[in-house]
Motif scaffolding. Structure first.
Motif, PDB file in Angstrom:
ATOM      1  N   SER A 173      -5.275  10.856   6.014  1.00  0.00           N
ATOM      2  CA  SER A 173      -5.137   9.777   5.043  1.00  0.00           C
ATOM      3  C   SER A 173      -4.264   8.623   5.513  1.00  0.00           C
ATOM      4  O   SER A 173      -4.106   7.639   4.787  1.00  0.00           O
ATOM      5  CB  SER A 173      -4.572  10.330   3.728  1.00  0.00           C
ATOM      6  OG  SER A 173      -5.432  11.314   3.201  1.00  0.00           O
ATOM      7  N   GLN A 174      -3.634   8.733   6.674  1.00  0.00           N
ATOM      8  CA  GLN A 174      -2.789   7.643   7.140  1.00  0.00           C
ATOM      9  C   GLN A 174      -3.647   6.392   7.401  1.00  0.00           C
ATOM     10  O   GLN A 174      -4.672   6.463   8.075  1.00  0.00           O
ATOM     11  CB  GLN A 174      -2.057   8.044   8.410  1.00  0.00           C
ATOM     12  CG  GLN A 174      -0.999   9.105   8.183  1.00  0.00           C
ATOM     13  CD  GLN A 174       0.027   8.666   7.148  1.00  0.00           C
ATOM     14  OE1 GLN A 174       0.516   7.531   7.199  1.00  0.00           O
ATOM     15  NE2 GLN A 174       0.339   9.548   6.210  1.00  0.00           N
ATOM     16  N   PRO A 175      -3.257   5.247   6.839  1.00  0.00           N
ATOM     17  CA  PRO A 175      -4.048   4.029   7.055  1.00  0.00           C
ATOM     18  C   PRO A 175      -4.027   3.612   8.518  1.00  0.00           C
ATOM     19  O   PRO A 175      -2.977   3.632   9.175  1.00  0.00           O
ATOM     20  CB  PRO A 175      -3.348   3.001   6.170  1.00  0.00           C
ATOM     21  CG  PRO A 175      -1.962   3.513   5.992  1.00  0.00           C
ATOM     22  CD  PRO A 175      -2.063   5.009   6.021  1.00  0.00           C
ATOM     23  N   VAL A 195       0.323   5.417   0.528  1.00  0.00           N
ATOM     24  CA  VAL A 195      -0.691   6.380   0.945  1.00  0.00           C
ATOM     25  C   VAL A 195      -0.063   7.749   1.114  1.00  0.00           C
ATOM     26  O   VAL A 195       0.986   7.898   1.755  1.00  0.00           O
ATOM     27  CB  VAL A 195      -1.364   5.952   2.270  1.00  0.00           C
ATOM     28  CG1 VAL A 195      -2.486   6.928   2.631  1.00  0.00           C
ATOM     29  CG2 VAL A 195      -1.908   4.540   2.166  1.00  0.00           C
ATOM     30  N   LYS A 196      -0.695   8.779   0.520  1.00  0.00           N
ATOM     31  CA  LYS A 196      -0.354  10.179   0.737  1.00  0.00           C
ATOM     32  C   LYS A 196      -1.634  10.941   1.043  1.00  0.00           C
ATOM     33  O   LYS A 196      -2.704  10.334   1.163  1.00  0.00           O
ATOM     34  CB  LYS A 196       0.362  10.737  -0.493  1.00  0.00           C
ATOM     35  CG  LYS A 196       1.696  10.045  -0.780  1.00  0.00           C
ATOM     36  CD  LYS A 196       2.376  10.657  -1.988  1.00  0.00           C
ATOM     37  CE  LYS A 196       3.703   9.949  -2.265  1.00  0.00           C
ATOM     38  NZ  LYS A 196       4.390  10.509  -3.454  1.00  0.00           N
ATOM     39  N   ASP A 197      -1.560  12.268   1.139  1.00  0.00           N
ATOM     40  CA  ASP A 197      -2.733  13.049   1.531  1.00  0.00           C
ATOM     41  C   ASP A 197      -3.912  12.853   0.577  1.00  0.00           C
ATOM     42  O   ASP A 197      -5.056  12.747   1.011  1.00  0.00           O
ATOM     43  CB  ASP A 197      -2.376  14.538   1.609  1.00  0.00           C
ATOM     44  CG  ASP A 197      -1.460  14.822   2.781  1.00  0.00           C
ATOM     45  OD1 ASP A 197      -1.413  13.978   3.698  1.00  0.00           O
ATOM     46  OD2 ASP A 197      -0.791  15.875   2.781  1.00  0.00           O
ATOM     47  N   SER A 231      -7.052   8.575  -6.553  1.00  0.00           N
ATOM     48  CA  SER A 231      -6.792   9.952  -6.110  1.00  0.00           C
ATOM     49  C   SER A 231      -8.081  10.747  -6.160  1.00  0.00           C
ATOM     50  O   SER A 231      -9.033  10.386  -6.862  1.00  0.00           O
ATOM     51  CB  SER A 231      -5.731  10.609  -6.995  1.00  0.00           C
ATOM     52  OG  SER A 231      -6.133  10.613  -8.347  1.00  0.00           O
ATOM     53  N   THR A 233      -8.619   3.954   5.422  1.00  0.00           N
ATOM     54  CA  THR A 233      -8.141   5.326   5.230  1.00  0.00           C
ATOM     55  C   THR A 233      -9.209   6.129   4.523  1.00  0.00           C
ATOM     56  O   THR A 233     -10.069   5.567   3.831  1.00  0.00           O
ATOM     57  CB  THR A 233      -6.834   5.341   4.409  1.00  0.00           C
ATOM     58  OG1 THR A 233      -6.323   6.670   4.374  1.00  0.00           O
ATOM     59  CG2 THR A 233      -7.082   4.859   2.999  1.00  0.00           C
ATOM     60  N   ASN A 256      -3.939   3.147  -8.962  1.00  0.00           N
ATOM     61  CA  ASN A 256      -3.797   4.383  -8.211  1.00  0.00           C
ATOM     62  C   ASN A 256      -5.163   5.028  -8.020  1.00  0.00           C
ATOM     63  O   ASN A 256      -5.973   5.069  -8.949  1.00  0.00           O
ATOM     64  CB  ASN A 256      -2.866   5.356  -8.937  1.00  0.00           C
ATOM     65  CG  ASN A 256      -1.489   4.763  -9.156  1.00  0.00           C
ATOM     66  OD1 ASN A 256      -1.012   3.966  -8.354  1.00  0.00           O
ATOM     67  ND2 ASN A 256      -0.847   5.149 -10.249  1.00  0.00           N
ATOM     68  N   LEU A 274       0.845  -1.189   0.000  1.00  0.00           N
ATOM     69  CA  LEU A 274       0.000   0.000   0.000  1.00  0.00           C
ATOM     70  C   LEU A 274       0.881   1.241   0.000  1.00  0.00           C
ATOM     71  O   LEU A 274       1.888   1.305   0.719  1.00  0.00           O
ATOM     72  CB  LEU A 274      -0.909   0.012   1.231  1.00  0.00           C
ATOM     73  CG  LEU A 274      -1.756  -1.238   1.487  1.00  0.00           C
ATOM     74  CD1 LEU A 274      -2.595  -1.040   2.738  1.00  0.00           C
ATOM     75  CD2 LEU A 274      -2.648  -1.551   0.290  1.00  0.00           C
ATOM     76  N   PHE A 307      -3.699   7.216  -3.120  1.00  0.00           N
ATOM     77  CA  PHE A 307      -3.641   5.875  -2.539  1.00  0.00           C
ATOM     78  C   PHE A 307      -3.343   4.896  -3.674  1.00  0.00           C
ATOM     79  O   PHE A 307      -3.887   5.014  -4.773  1.00  0.00           O
ATOM     80  CB  PHE A 307      -4.967   5.518  -1.870  1.00  0.00           C
ATOM     81  CG  PHE A 307      -4.978   4.181  -1.169  1.00  0.00           C
ATOM     82  CD1 PHE A 307      -4.657   4.094   0.167  1.00  0.00           C
ATOM     83  CD2 PHE A 307      -5.309   3.015  -1.851  1.00  0.00           C
ATOM     84  CE1 PHE A 307      -4.655   2.868   0.822  1.00  0.00           C
ATOM     85  CE2 PHE A 307      -5.317   1.788  -1.208  1.00  0.00           C
ATOM     86  CZ  PHE A 307      -4.989   1.709   0.134  1.00  0.00           C
ATOM     87  N   LEU A 363      -9.293   9.411   2.029  1.00  0.00           N
ATOM     88  CA  LEU A 363      -8.547  10.430   1.286  1.00  0.00           C
ATOM     89  C   LEU A 363      -9.210  11.786   1.449  1.00  0.00           C
ATOM     90  O   LEU A 363     -10.432  11.910   1.389  1.00  0.00           O
ATOM     91  CB  LEU A 363      -8.493  10.058  -0.204  1.00  0.00           C
ATOM     92  CG  LEU A 363      -7.641   8.849  -0.587  1.00  0.00           C
ATOM     93  CD1 LEU A 363      -7.553   8.738  -2.098  1.00  0.00           C
ATOM     94  CD2 LEU A 363      -6.248   8.928   0.008  1.00  0.00           C
TER      95      LEU A 363
END
Length: 514
Positions: free
Chosen positions: A247-249, A22-24, A210, A241, A208, A20, A27, A243
């Motif tokens: 956003s942190q899982p 994950v960013k702000d 977003s 999470t 991806n 996985l 995903f 988005l």
């Protein structure tokens, strides 16, 4: 617009969090073997004006489409319907039907036999009005693909030059099933698409995700099923999470009651569908199950089959009033029959799409003592063919009959709140025939051996051959003329004989008088 994407990992031991990213507002999953559900919620204001006006005239609309390709279900997505397009509908009491049938033809298939809900739909049987989980009417059509829907979304719903929307719509080509729900209370359209596996050679998801707008939110879960000692619940563990927010899982574990519960591995049940040959004017559907696996998962469970029949075939409900007849076909009872059930009407005068039937099946007492020998438990359901229009250049016509749904219906414990399940799936056409506290455990279609590769049986039935009608007409005229001239000849001979006899009698009388 709100989105919820759920991955149900097939093999938890082969999955690692490193798959996985994950960013702000981003995903990604990499090489994950999982089933996937994508849920989109749209407000009416986000729809085109044509759809907004149509939805305003409907109380509720539920669309269920299932692929004819067999797939392996994953809990909690174990519910099934027969392959094709199912539409469940309730109109507003103070409004008309709007453009429901024209929209269905435009969105799903231009050849749909849907004229209007009043003519083409059938009334839904409901066990209890108070606890109804069903719309008031139903329509079915054998729609094999979602190509028309994909084209409609790309041309009518996607913004111009939006490659993301166009590509997302194209993924529906490989969906295992699709649900669309609207009701006048929520004023929202909910779309659920399910894939049993990734549509590529490796069957692994690499994609991806977003955000596309400032007001959009996407909830993402990567979960796996866990063993749960509570037989009424299903448990999950994994990562969640959102988005656009934090956003942190987050690791999570939860359990929930479920209406459609997976069968234990020791009770797994599969089935095959076929028709006895030759089919003729009275086709017989044959449902074959492995006898050694037909054991109820619970003492309250009863085995059922739900049939969806095109109008070209019908069931004579009076046949199933005889206990001996039912027993000879391994049936317990005909629980429900609705739709086009006229026993005499030909196909061309029936406006409804067909009929739906629910049977309770008889269960064998015990399996063969030799586990290597399993002749199979055959359940047979006699049907009747309607008179069909003539077919050019052939004395036969192919009919498509979708495979039925086979499931155990079991009584749930009192107080079970199935509506709390975020993955709950209702409006399938048969839940309203049971109480509100019923759990369904589905059998799985066995590997297909019918030559079509789909969960659809194609049968040949006899019809009038238009190419041979002229010979029938000429033969009929010839027989009538031959009979006419033969009768004239016989009558002429008889009249001649009577005339001769009369003259001879007159001569004899004259001789006596002399």
């Amino acid at each position: 617009m709100k989105q919820r994407i759920t991955y149900i990992v097939r093999d938890p031991d082969a999955f690692t969090p490193e798959q996985l990213v994950v960013k702000d507002d981003f995903f990604a999953v990499e090489q994950v073997s999982a089933a996937k559900e994508h849920r989109i919620t749209l407000g009416l204001s986000e729809l085109p004006e044509e759809l907004r006006k149509a939805f305003a005239q409907w109380h509720e609309l539920h669309i269920r489409w299932a692929s004819g390709s067999p797939y392996q279900a994953a809990a909690p997505f174990t519910s099934r319907v027969s392959p094709g397009l199912h539409v469940f509908y309730t109109p507003q009491k103070t409004a008309g039907d709007g453009r429901l049938c024209p929209l269905l033809r435009e969105i799903f298939d231009s050849s749909l036999g849907c004229e209007s809900p009043k003519e083409s739909f059938i009334k839904m049987p409901i066990l209890s009005e108070r606890f109804s989980m069903s719309a008031s009417s139903q329509f079915y059509a054998p729609v094999h693909t979602l190509s028309d829907l994909v084209h409609y979304i790309q041309s009518k719903l996607c913004p111009p030059s939006s490659a993301f929307c166009t590509d997302a719509a194209a993924t529906l080509h490989s969906a295992s099933y699709l649900d669309m729900d609207f009701d006048a209370i929520s004023h929202a359209l909910i779309i659920n698409a399910f894939w049993a596996k990734a549509p590529n050679a490796s069957a692994h998801w690499t994609e991806n995700i977003s955000l596309r707008g400032p007001s959009d939110t996407i909830e993402i879960g990567v979960l796996n099923n866990e063993q749960n000692p509570d037989p009424e619940d299903i448990a999950f563990a994994g990562f969640l999470t959102v988005l656009g927010q934090d956003s942190q899982p987050k690791p999570t574990r939860f359990q929930t009651p479920t209406r459609h519960y997976p069968l234990p591995s020791s009770k797994r049940l599969s089935y095959r569908t076929s028709f006895a040959h030759p089919t003729g004017l009275h086709p017989t559907l044959v449902l074959t199950l492995p006898e050694r696996n037909i054991s109820p998962p619970d003492s309250t469970c009863k085995l059922h089959i739900h049939l969806t029949l095109p109008r070209t075939l019908f069931i004579d409900k009076y046949q199933f009033n005889d206990a001996l007849f039912l027993s000879s076909h391994h049936l317990k009872s005909l629980r429900s029959l609705s739709g086009a059930t006229d026993l005499e009407a030909p196909d061309w005068v029936i406006p409804q799409w067909g009929s739906a039937a629910l049977f309770e099946l008889a269960v064998p007492g015990s399996a063969s003592p030799d586990s290597r020998i399993d002749p199979g438990w055959n359940v047979t359901i006699p049907m009747h063919l309607r008179y069909l229009p003539p077919f050019p250049d052939s004395g036969h016509r192919n009919l498509e009959v979708p495979w039925p749904v086979v499931f155990w219906a079991c009584r749930a414990e009192e107080g079970t709140k199935m509506s709390n399940n975020p993955f709950d799936r209702i409006h399938l056409g048969y839940e309203a025939l049971f109480g509100p506290k019923t759990r369904f455990m589905h059998a799985t279609p066995a590997p297909i051996g019918n030559g079509t590769g789909r969960l659809v049986e194609v049968i040949q039935v006899p019809v009038l051959d238009v190419g041979k009608v002229k010979w029938v007409e000429a033969g009929t005229v010839g027989v009538v003329l031959a009979a006419f001239f033969g009768l004239c000849w016989i009558l002429g001979r008889k009249s001649y004989a009577m005339g001769v006899a009369s003259v001879e009698e007159e001569v004899r009388e004259r001789k006596k008088a002399q």
